[in-house]
Motif scaffolding. Structure first.
Motif, short mmCIF file in Angstrom:
data_model
loop_
_atom_site.label_atom_id
_atom_site.label_comp_id
_atom_site.label_asym_id
_atom_site.label_seq_id
_atom_site.Cartn_x
_atom_site.Cartn_y
_atom_site.Cartn_z
N MET A 92 32.74 36.07 45.92
CA MET A 92 33.74 37.07 45.51
C MET A 92 35.00 36.98 46.35
O MET A 92 36.11 37.18 45.83
CB MET A 92 33.14 38.47 45.62
N SER A 93 34.87 36.68 47.65
CA SER A 93 36.05 36.62 48.49
C SER A 93 36.99 35.52 48.03
O SER A 93 38.21 35.68 47.99
CB SER A 93 35.65 36.39 49.96
N THR A 94 36.42 34.37 47.64
CA THR A 94 37.24 33.26 47.16
C THR A 94 37.78 33.53 45.77
O THR A 94 38.96 33.30 45.48
CB THR A 94 36.43 31.96 47.16
N VAL A 95 36.91 34.02 44.88
CA VAL A 95 37.34 34.32 43.52
C VAL A 95 38.45 35.36 43.52
O VAL A 95 39.42 35.27 42.77
CB VAL A 95 36.14 34.80 42.67
N ALA A 96 38.33 36.37 44.41
CA ALA A 96 39.35 37.42 44.45
C ALA A 96 40.71 36.86 44.86
O ALA A 96 41.73 37.16 44.23
CB ALA A 96 38.92 38.51 45.43
N ALA A 97 40.73 36.02 45.91
CA ALA A 97 42.01 35.44 46.35
C ALA A 97 42.59 34.52 45.29
O ALA A 97 43.80 34.53 45.02
CB ALA A 97 41.80 34.67 47.66
N GLN A 98 41.73 33.73 44.65
CA GLN A 98 42.21 32.83 43.59
C GLN A 98 42.71 33.63 42.39
O GLN A 98 43.75 33.30 41.80
CB GLN A 98 41.09 31.89 43.15
N ALA A 99 41.97 34.67 42.02
CA ALA A 99 42.36 35.48 40.87
C ALA A 99 43.69 36.18 41.12
O ALA A 99 44.53 36.30 40.21
CB ALA A 99 41.27 36.50 40.55
N MET A 100 43.91 36.65 42.35
CA MET A 100 45.18 37.29 42.67
C MET A 100 46.33 36.29 42.56
O MET A 100 47.41 36.62 42.05
CB MET A 100 45.14 37.88 44.09
N ALA A 101 46.13 35.06 43.04
CA ALA A 101 47.17 34.04 42.94
C ALA A 101 47.47 33.71 41.48
O ALA A 101 48.63 33.59 41.07
CB ALA A 101 46.75 32.78 43.69
N VAL A 102 46.42 33.58 40.67
CA VAL A 102 46.59 33.28 39.25
C VAL A 102 47.29 34.44 38.54
O VAL A 102 48.18 34.23 37.69
CB VAL A 102 45.22 32.99 38.60
N SER A 103 46.91 35.65 38.89
CA SER A 103 47.53 36.83 38.30
C SER A 103 49.03 36.84 38.56
O SER A 103 49.84 37.10 37.65
CB SER A 103 46.89 38.09 38.88
N ALA A 104 49.42 36.54 39.81
CA ALA A 104 50.85 36.50 40.15
C ALA A 104 51.56 35.37 39.42
O ALA A 104 52.69 35.54 38.95
CB ALA A 104 51.01 36.33 41.67
N LEU A 105 50.92 34.21 39.31
CA LEU A 105 51.53 33.09 38.60
C LEU A 105 51.83 33.44 37.15
O LEU A 105 52.91 33.15 36.63
CB LEU A 105 50.62 31.86 38.66
N PHE A 106 50.85 34.06 36.49
CA PHE A 106 51.07 34.40 35.08
C PHE A 106 52.13 35.49 34.93
O PHE A 106 53.07 35.36 34.14
CB PHE A 106 49.77 34.85 34.42
#
Length: 676
Positions: A389-403
């Motif tokens: 979850m810690s990795t998925v959360a950081a990756q998901a936040m980065a992807v969210s900002a990119l989109f």
């Protein structure tokens, strides 16, 4: 789930309750775009440490490290451990992402090169790759560990499941018998058929009781809940909580495992010395010194392109917090990697001979199931979920900002800050769901790991040169990215579906490894077209290693090269190709706009001030005089932007090098102790 105790359920329930509580607590800080995506740029050293530690330590690292050590010996640790040499470099790299003062990594393509199309392409590519590789990979690994923890009793096996386990046990028996005496012709034919079935994933050493969709649903809802509510602030808070759990899970198995095998002395007595060779000098491992160097070179380039670099570093209060968090957090990951390696060594003793595992990726789960009792098993499951979850959360936040920042604003140029945040939240939901869907289509951890380690190399090389070389052009970046994608992604994946290539005698050739087994050269796997017929035609399966075809074209005898040499060659081609394209095309295309370049490098030399107000004043002065810090350059008058070190640079680099050597030295000392 009947194999779990009531105490395990209570621990898991408490874990999810804490996650949700921290998400609700953070919601009030995530109203604006900067608050949601970057936590208001206010995170200090402690938050930065746990953000970097949690993002770098994923469940897939736990599994891949222990799995590779189980398969190749301790030298298998280098797939992840080679990044320890990057830590001193992080001391310089992460302040770049804070000084550039942007929100997403895609922004830099527009800010530096003036190309909104490149920014859009990078954002779209990273969104797809984060979902298809990083997030889905983490989901897959979490399921593999958890399913190995929760297995069916033999009384509940179906006839098909019983046959799968029975045939695996027969394969193990024949492999052991082959070492003692030559097999008869019928036994050799049976062994070949069983090996082929194992390569197809048809044989298992256990039967999981955990249904994948139910598993994915529970933890995806949990991670989605807290990051959708609280954004980067919730991610940072949860990284602290989850970081503690990750440390606990990394420590749990070693004392229990040593006790199970008879102690530290028995570990050394039971392992061949080749398995304890950290640098693979014995030739028994794919991970030789050349392989480590090639993997490090590719990793060094790729490290610059990770989309979370910008979101994590830009959330720091200042440059020192960004660089301290990056270096200290990843040093924490190197230490727990050593722990995972010893778990893999213990697993070699536990699961050898008749007890060997059909799926090496299940090592961590199988050890946990065998060694941990009620309560501890639930704590291990919570730790596995925390690591993912810690990795998925950081990756998901980065992807969210990119989109939201680079795709949505292209479609709606008049979008308000509130609408951008709403788009970011909706993106989180979508990418988490897609990550689960893709995870159900993946199977092998090692294959995906190798793919993930090179996929961002062309972008990483481009971003490195954006920070250091004025002459880089947008045309060169386009050429490097597209050319490398053809070699590393498109053709390798398409080739497995092209019949003439799959059945080509040249491409389905096999070599012999140190133990006398036939190993594929160009394809990930080479199998018989008819498993029941020992002499049927060979067929390639999985990724076609196009990099080896490039080496063959320039005269390298790939077939006679060792497995470690072929692996090193693949990483070397993946790293060198984009650099060659970037330099050559840049020199023959139009220079970027001079004023834009001066403004960019002026900003990059302007230290981040103590307060946002003071920082705006400094940037305004740089806008008027972009060359005011050019006296800091090492090569004045050149296109290279290397600058002189200050006291903080020098001390931090020296300390980072010392800690790097200390960790490697301690690792070698522990291995020497095991051998003695």
């Amino acid at each position: 789930m009947a194999s779990l105790h009531l105490l395990d359920y209570l621990i898991l329930g408490a874990y999810f309750a804490v996650l949700i509580g921290l998400g609700k607590l953070s919601a009030k800080h995530a109203k604006s775009g900067e608050g949601f995506f970057l936590a208001g740029r206010k995170l200090g050293k402690v938050y930065q440490f746990f953000l970097n530690f949690g993002n770098s330590v994923a469940a897939n690292d736990t599994v891949s490290t222990s799995s590779l050590v189980y398969q190749h010996g301790v030298s298998g640790v280098w797939v992840g451990f080679q990044m320890i040499f990057l830590n001193p470099y992080y001391w310089f790299m992460f302040p770049w992402y804070r000084r550039v003062r942007l929100t997403t990594m895609a922004d830099i393509f527009e800010d530096r090169l003036g190309s909104r199309r490149l920014a859009l392409f990078y954002a779209s590519f990273q969104i797809v790759m984060a979902v298809a590789v990083t997030m889905a990979f983490g989901n897959l690994v979490s399921y593999k560990i958890s399913s190995a923890l929760v297995t069916k009793p033999e009384t509940a096996w179906t006839a098909t499941e019983a046959k799968s386990v029975s045939d695996y046990r027969e394969l193990t028996r024949l492999e052991l018998a082959r070492r003692d005496a030559p097999l008869s012709a019928p036994e050799q034919a049976k062994l070949a058929a069983l090996r082929d079935r194992k390569a197809r994933g048809e044989l298992n050493s256990y039967v999981p009781a955990l249904e994948p969709w139910s598993f994915y649903l529970v933890y995806t809802v949990a991670v989605g809940f807290y990051i959708v509510l609280g954004g980067m602030t919730a991610t940072a808070l949860n990284e602290i909580f989850q970081g503690v759990l990750i440390l606990i899970l990394s420590l749990m198995l070693i004392p229990a495992g040593l006790q199970a095998i008879g102690g530290w002395d028995q570990l050394g007595a039971s392992l061949p010395h080749a398995k304890l060779d950290l640098f693979g000098a014995s030739g028994a491992s794919d991970f030789t010194g050349w392989t480590i160097a090639a993997v490090f070179f590719a990793t060094l380039l790729q490290a610059h392109a990770m989309p979370h670099n910008m979101s994590i570093a830009s959330s720091a209060r200042n440059e020192f917090a960004a660089r301290f968090g990056a270096v200290a957090g990843t040093f924490g990951k190197r230490i727990v990697t050593v722990m995972w390696a010893f778990c893999g060594l213990i697993a070699i003793v536990l699961f050898s001979g008749a007890n060997s595992l059909a799926d090496p990726d299940a090592v961590w789960g199988a050890m946990s199931r065998q060694l941990l009792g009620p309560g501890l098993l639930g704590l291990m499951l919570a730790g596995v979920l925390a690591a993912n979850m810690s990795t998925v959360a950081a990756q998901a936040m980065a992807v969210s900002a990119l989109f939201a920042r680079n795709v949505y604003t292209c479609l709606r140029r008049d979008a308000t800050d509130e609408q951008v945040v709403r788009a970011g939240r909706m993106t989180l939901v979508v990418v988490l769901i897609l990550g689960v869907l893709v995870a159900t289509k993946l199977s092998d951890v090692y294959t995906v790991l190798q793919f993930a380690m090179t996929i961002n190399v062309p972008f990483g090389a481009s971003i490195l040169l954006m920070f250091t070389w004025r002459r880089l052009t947008a045309a060169a970046v386009w050429t490097a990215v597209i050319g490398s994608a053809v070699i590393n992604i498109l053709f390798p994946l398409a080739a497995q579906h092209i019949e003439p290539l799959r059945t080509s005698p040249t491409l389905t050739v096999r070599s012999t490894d140190a133990s006398g087994r036939a190993t594929p050269v160009y394809f990930e796997a080479v199998l018989r077209s008819d498993p029941a017929e020992a002499n049927s035609a060979l067929v390639g399966r999985g990724r076609l290693h196009t990099e080896l075809l490039v080496l063959r074209a320039v005269g390298v005898d790939v077939v006679k090269t060792s497995a470690g040499g072929r692996l090193a060659g693949r990483f070397l081609v993946d790293a060198l190709l984009p650099l060659v394209l970037l330099f050559s095309v840049s020199l023959f295309t139009r220079k970027p706009a001079g004023d834009r370049v001066r403004q960019f490098f002026g900003k990059m030399k302007t230290p981040v001030a103590a307060t946002p107000e003071a920082d705006r004043v400094e940037l305004e002065e740089t806008r008027r005089r972009p060359d005011r810090f050019d006296d800091h350059k090492l090569l004045r008058g050149s296109a290279w932007e290397f600058t002189r070190w200050n006291k903080t640079d020098t001390i931090g680099f020296a300390v980072s090098c010392a800690v790097t050597l200390a960790i490697i030295g301690a690792f070698l000392a522990l291995l020497a102790w095991v051998r003695s």
